[in-house]
Design an enzyme around this catalytic site. Sequence first.
Site, PDB file in Angstrom:
ATOM      1  N   THR A 276      17.695  26.697 -15.161  1.00 34.02           N
ATOM      2  CA  THR A 276      16.944  25.548 -14.112  1.00 34.02           C
ATOM      3  C   THR A 276      17.085  24.288 -14.803  1.00 34.02           C
ATOM      4  O   THR A 276      17.940  23.541 -14.851  1.00 34.02           O
ATOM      5  CB  THR A 276      15.740  26.197 -13.841  1.00 34.02           C
TER       6      THR A 276
ATOM      7  N   LYS B  53      17.421  32.059 -20.249  1.00 35.36           N
ATOM      8  CA  LYS B  53      17.121  30.866 -19.554  1.00 35.36           C
ATOM      9  C   LYS B  53      15.652  30.546 -19.702  1.00 35.36           C
ATOM     10  O   LYS B  53      14.783  31.677 -19.877  1.00 35.36           O
ATOM     11  CB  LYS B  53      17.618  30.690 -18.159  1.00 35.36           C
TER      12      LYS B  53
ATOM     13  N   THR C  66       7.884  32.199 -19.816  1.00 30.63           N
ATOM     14  CA  THR C  66       8.789  31.892 -18.221  1.00 30.63           C
ATOM     15  C   THR C  66      10.309  31.787 -18.795  1.00 30.63           C
ATOM     16  O   THR C  66      10.808  31.072 -19.522  1.00 30.63           O
ATOM     17  CB  THR C  66       8.725  30.599 -18.035  1.00 30.63           C
TER      18      THR C  66
ATOM     19  N   THR D 239      11.437  16.418  -6.866  1.00 35.88           N
ATOM     20  CA  THR D 239      11.813  15.126  -6.389  1.00 35.88           C
ATOM     21  C   THR D 239      13.011  14.764  -6.721  1.00 35.88           C
ATOM     22  O   THR D 239      13.804  15.113  -7.727  1.00 35.88           O
ATOM     23  CB  THR D 239      10.808  14.014  -6.542  1.00 35.88           C
TER      24      THR D 239
END
Length: 406
Positions: free
Chosen positions: A153, A179, A190, A406
């Site tokens: 990611t 990851k 995470t 964004t």
Amino acid sequence: MKSSVGALPVTGVRLGSVRAPVYANKDRDDLLVMGFDEGSIGAAVTTTNQFCAAPVHFLKAHLQATASVRYWLLNAGNANAGTGGPGMDACRQTLEHLATLTQAPQQSIWPFSTGVIGEPLPVEAICDGLPRALDACGESIEHWECASQAIMTTDTEPKLRHIQCEIAGQTVTLTGMAKGSGMIHPNMATMFGLIASDVVISADCLQTLLTHSVNHSFNCVTVDGDTSTNDACALVATQKAGHPIINDPMSPEAQIFSNALSVLCDDLAEMMARDGEGATKFVRVICENASSDEAAHVIANTVALSPLVKTALAASDPNWGRIVAAVGRAPVDSIMIDQVNVWINDVQIVQNGGRHPSYTEEAGQIAMNPTDIDIRISMGAGSGYCRVMTCDLTKEYVRINAEYRT
């Protein structure tokens, strides 16, 4: 013992990655299928976040139903978390489609998702991509390399390592990828940790050894204090190495495998800390001579998580008062302040609870300048030990997360 960068093929493991797309605006692979020969078994440790994602629910249920595992299905770009009943239905649809394509029992398929929370999973795109991912499957190093990139990611680089050990005269291979670079905190960080081995082992023993390794590696990493909804560390054993089966986690053979697995997990966890979002420093916070290992973990984690310590690290500022303040507020019983000693790399800054008599600001600055920093804290209260890996906190971390969607 140290693992090596890159992959080695693991007998009985195939990987295929394609662009589904899940990321609507990125030209990159974001869908991965890993296939395992019949007879393979798995173990997993998952997030403790109570808002855990749909794929985590399915993974846990499938592992509870059977240790047999035939496929892992992974996507980046969408977490399928915070999606309620529709998210569970979406995950189920992808599992059913893969089960139909492969004729594998649905409970032998484990799903993994990572990415933005709260967005509907693009089921149609994933299902359309599955035949292509299956066609792309292969066992080579290149397939592992493509897979390690497909699960990324905000990572700036893939995290892929391997290690080998010898059990009863047979070479056992472990290859793992991970990851994770943000929303990283223990229980678990995470992350994905995805490891395959050809070891011959029972399911209960495999789970015991994985849990032990995770507790001393992935659960000893913090980047920002946020525990994810999706993290999981999974391990598959294809049973192809040719040695007698390992049933006892305390046996010499199990300990050989456990040591290799722990090294691999440690090294993958270190890669995550080094790749922390916006990071410029890699930091080990080592707490020793604590009243217990648990107390040492709490103290080291409190220091590693402190925004004031982490921003001082970003500025290479030897503001050691922030370190002792974090030690002092760690939620452990009765710290004996006059027994506490602290070092930054080789420079002792605190002796018996106060500033070391020979400490100088110049020496502290030299100690804080390197990219790799060890903060070592001796509590003088027992033999408890823990090492937590972390990084600094920079303006770039704020930018990455402010602009994430964004």
